[in-house]
Design an enzyme around this catalytic site. Structure first.
Site, PDB file in Angstrom:
ATOM      1  N   ASN A  29      -9.835  -1.108   2.252  1.00 17.83           N
ATOM      2  CA  ASN A  29      -8.667  -1.119   3.123  1.00 17.83           C
ATOM      3  C   ASN A  29      -9.102  -0.991   4.578  1.00 17.83           C
ATOM      4  O   ASN A  29      -9.849  -0.077   4.936  1.00 17.83           O
ATOM      5  CB  ASN A  29      -7.736   0.038   2.768  1.00 17.83           C
ATOM      6  CG  ASN A  29      -7.041  -0.165   1.442  1.00 17.83           C
ATOM      7  OD1 ASN A  29      -7.306  -1.132   0.735  1.00 17.83           O
ATOM      8  ND2 ASN A  29      -6.154   0.757   1.102  1.00 17.83           N
ATOM      9  N   GLU A  84      -4.005   6.184  -6.737  1.00 22.78           N
ATOM     10  CA  GLU A  84      -4.892   7.154  -6.092  1.00 22.78           C
ATOM     11  C   GLU A  84      -5.062   8.305  -7.065  1.00 22.78           C
ATOM     12  O   GLU A  84      -4.080   8.849  -7.575  1.00 22.78           O
ATOM     13  CB  GLU A  84      -4.254   7.634  -4.783  1.00 22.78           C
ATOM     14  CG  GLU A  84      -5.065   8.679  -4.030  1.00 22.78           C
ATOM     15  CD  GLU A  84      -4.487   8.926  -2.628  1.00 22.78           C
ATOM     16  OE1 GLU A  84      -4.012   7.964  -1.984  1.00 22.78           O
ATOM     17  OE2 GLU A  84      -4.499  10.085  -2.195  1.00 22.78           O
ATOM     18  N   HIS A 125     -10.147   3.784   0.681  1.00 20.63           N
ATOM     19  CA  HIS A 125      -9.189   4.095   1.753  1.00 20.63           C
ATOM     20  C   HIS A 125      -9.914   4.935   2.804  1.00 20.63           C
ATOM     21  O   HIS A 125     -10.896   5.588   2.508  1.00 20.63           O
ATOM     22  CB  HIS A 125      -8.017   4.918   1.214  1.00 20.63           C
ATOM     23  CG  HIS A 125      -7.084   4.153   0.327  1.00 20.63           C
ATOM     24  ND1 HIS A 125      -5.752   4.014   0.611  1.00 20.63           N
ATOM     25  CD2 HIS A 125      -7.298   3.486  -0.833  1.00 20.63           C
ATOM     26  CE1 HIS A 125      -5.179   3.296  -0.352  1.00 20.63           C
ATOM     27  NE2 HIS A 125      -6.094   2.971  -1.236  1.00 20.63           N
ATOM     28  N   GLY A 126      -9.366   4.959   4.011  1.00 19.05           N
ATOM     29  CA  GLY A 126      -9.932   5.830   5.039  1.00 19.05           C
ATOM     30  C   GLY A 126     -11.199   5.253   5.644  1.00 19.05           C
ATOM     31  O   GLY A 126     -12.289   5.783   5.432  1.00 19.05           O
ATOM     32  N   ASN A 135      -7.615  -0.952   8.470  1.00 23.99           N
ATOM     33  CA  ASN A 135      -6.428  -0.878   9.301  1.00 23.99           C
ATOM     34  C   ASN A 135      -6.827  -1.031  10.773  1.00 23.99           C
ATOM     35  O   ASN A 135      -6.981  -2.145  11.266  1.00 23.99           O
ATOM     36  CB  ASN A 135      -5.676   0.424   9.006  1.00 23.99           C
ATOM     37  CG  ASN A 135      -4.252   0.414   9.544  1.00 23.99           C
ATOM     38  OD1 ASN A 135      -3.911  -0.400  10.397  1.00 23.99           O
ATOM     39  ND2 ASN A 135      -3.412   1.304   9.068  1.00 23.99           N
ATOM     40  N   GLY A 189      -6.969   7.849   8.724  1.00 26.09           N
ATOM     41  CA  GLY A 189      -6.913   8.114  10.166  1.00 26.09           C
ATOM     42  C   GLY A 189      -8.300   8.391  10.700  1.00 26.09           C
ATOM     43  O   GLY A 189      -9.273   8.324   9.960  1.00 26.09           O
ATOM     44  N   ASP A 194       1.165   5.771  -4.955  1.00 22.94           N
ATOM     45  CA  ASP A 194       0.584   7.003  -4.419  1.00 22.94           C
ATOM     46  C   ASP A 194       1.442   8.169  -4.884  1.00 22.94           C
ATOM     47  O   ASP A 194       2.437   8.513  -4.267  1.00 22.94           O
ATOM     48  CB  ASP A 194       0.522   6.924  -2.891  1.00 22.94           C
ATOM     49  CG  ASP A 194      -0.053   8.192  -2.268  1.00 22.94           C
ATOM     50  OD1 ASP A 194      -0.276   9.173  -3.017  1.00 22.94           O
ATOM     51  OD2 ASP A 194      -0.257   8.198  -1.052  1.00 22.94           O
ATOM     52  N   ASP A 210       0.830  -1.206   0.000  1.00 23.44           N
ATOM     53  CA  ASP A 210       0.000   0.000   0.000  1.00 23.44           C
ATOM     54  C   ASP A 210       0.869   1.262   0.000  1.00 23.44           C
ATOM     55  O   ASP A 210       1.956   1.270   0.581  1.00 23.44           O
ATOM     56  CB  ASP A 210      -0.853  -0.047   1.283  1.00 23.44           C
ATOM     57  CG  ASP A 210      -2.123   0.763   1.183  1.00 23.44           C
ATOM     58  OD1 ASP A 210      -2.566   1.054   0.063  1.00 23.44           O
ATOM     59  OD2 ASP A 210      -2.681   1.098   2.254  1.00 23.44           O
ATOM     60  N   HIS A 211       0.377   2.308  -0.605  1.00 23.10           N
ATOM     61  CA  HIS A 211       0.976   3.651  -0.539  1.00 23.10           C
ATOM     62  C   HIS A 211       2.485   3.706  -0.796  1.00 23.10           C
ATOM     63  O   HIS A 211       3.268   4.104   0.064  1.00 23.10           O
ATOM     64  CB  HIS A 211       0.678   4.309   0.820  1.00 23.10           C
ATOM     65  CG  HIS A 211      -0.741   4.756   0.928  1.00 23.10           C
ATOM     66  ND1 HIS A 211      -1.211   5.878   0.291  1.00 23.10           N
ATOM     67  CD2 HIS A 211      -1.797   4.218   1.569  1.00 23.10           C
ATOM     68  CE1 HIS A 211      -2.506   6.018   0.543  1.00 23.10           C
ATOM     69  NE2 HIS A 211      -2.884   5.019   1.309  1.00 23.10           N
TER      70      HIS A 211
END
Ligand SMILES: [Zn+2]
Length: 295
Positions: free
Chosen positions: A244, A142, A222-223, A246, A190, A112, A90-91
């Site tokens: 995704n 992205e 994402h997020g 986390n 986040g 990314d 990822d990223h």
């Protein structure tokens, strides 16, 4: 790759196959960010118990801190499972991370380049996609810029959020050749500020992006810290195929470890904490609809 393998690409790529099956079945697959062996074990055990496809997701941090041998272990363990489990990086923000990633046996990477201007992002993603194809690796990109940061991704707070323009999304995937698209539709890395994901996600925009791309380009979300179950389901109905995950998958695990480290023997701590982690992953597989989908 041999020429036969190139001809069969991307259909012979594991991440591509997992997400193509999800598109055909109308469900989403969790891409679970793992930082350690507990996470890897939890995802594999959950996927096997639920007969669910899954993706194990790592950040470039894992390549650097734990090293190439650890990444190879993850891939070997994931690919040895009795259900399809792909490994995704990822990223990748730093071009050197992409170079390193392409030497490893992972299934897919996310490029990314969202810090770049749109035209530079397209050129960069196209070049990486061509390089990755030679290794049989598929690419997620992205488009626009997603705000926020999480453990392993620097906060993009000094840069302005750029929402994905649905009209440009199809052109972006056509010109770059990327296989999966991570749109920016109000989602944030986040924890969400007050109001939560339900007040930030623009589902109308997500729908317009999905309609512009069509089912051949799975959407990646994402997020997701946190997202209520009903909102996950709405996004999946629209076309989200890779989600995704986390913190949501490991908060219970972290809490258990914090409360029991030093109290239990390490063997018991590991066995019990992995079981808790596994249960959280299983619950998310039920929400995303991937449980029972592995043939
Ligand atoms: Zn992300």
């Amino acid at each position: 790759m041999s020429s036969t393998k190139v001809d069969a690409f991307p259909q012979n790529n594991l991440t591509w196959k997992i997400l193509d099956d999800a598109t055909k079945g109308g469900y989403a697959v969790g891409a679970f960010n793992c930082y350690n062996n507990d996470g890897v074990m939890a995802v594999i055990r959950a996927a096997e118990a639920k007969r669910s496809p899954a993706l194990i997701e790592i950040f470039p941090w894992t390549m650097h801190f734990q090293g190439a041998h650890f990444v190879r272990y993850i891939v070997e363990a994931a690919h040895a499972a009795s259900v399809p489990i792909g490994v995704h990086l990822d990223h990748c923000m730093d071009p050197a991370d992409v170079d390193l990633a392409l030497t490893l046996p992972i299934d897919s990477i996310m490029v990314d380049a969202s810090r770049l201007e749109p035209e530079a992002n397209i050129k960069y993603c196209r070049r990486i996609t061509e390089l990755a194809k030679e290794r049989g690796i598929t690419v997620e990109a992205e488009m626009g810029r997603i705000n926020g940061g999480e453990d392993g991704i620097p906060d993009a707070g000094h840069l302005e959020e750029i929402l994905t323009d649905p009209q440009h999304a199809a052109e972006f995937t056509r010109r770059t050749g990327v296989h999966f698209l991570a749109p920016s539709f109000g989602n944030i890395h986040g924890p969400y500020p007050e109001g939560g994901s339900e007040s930030y996600w623009q589902l109308d925009r997500l729908k317009e992006i999905a309609d512009a791309l069509g089912p051949s380009t799975p959407l990646v979300i994402h997020g997701t810290h946190p997202v209520p179950d009903w909102l996950f389901r709405k996004a999946i109905d629209i076309g989200a195929r890779k989600i995704n995950i986390n913190r949501n998958a490991r908060d219970e695990y972290t809490k258990f470890v914090a409360e029991n480290a030093g109290r239990l023997e390490l063997t018991a701590l590991k066995e019990q904490s992995v079981a808790i982690y596994q249960k959280s992953v299983e619950e998310l597989m039920d929400v995303l609809g991937s449980s029972g989908q592995a043939s």
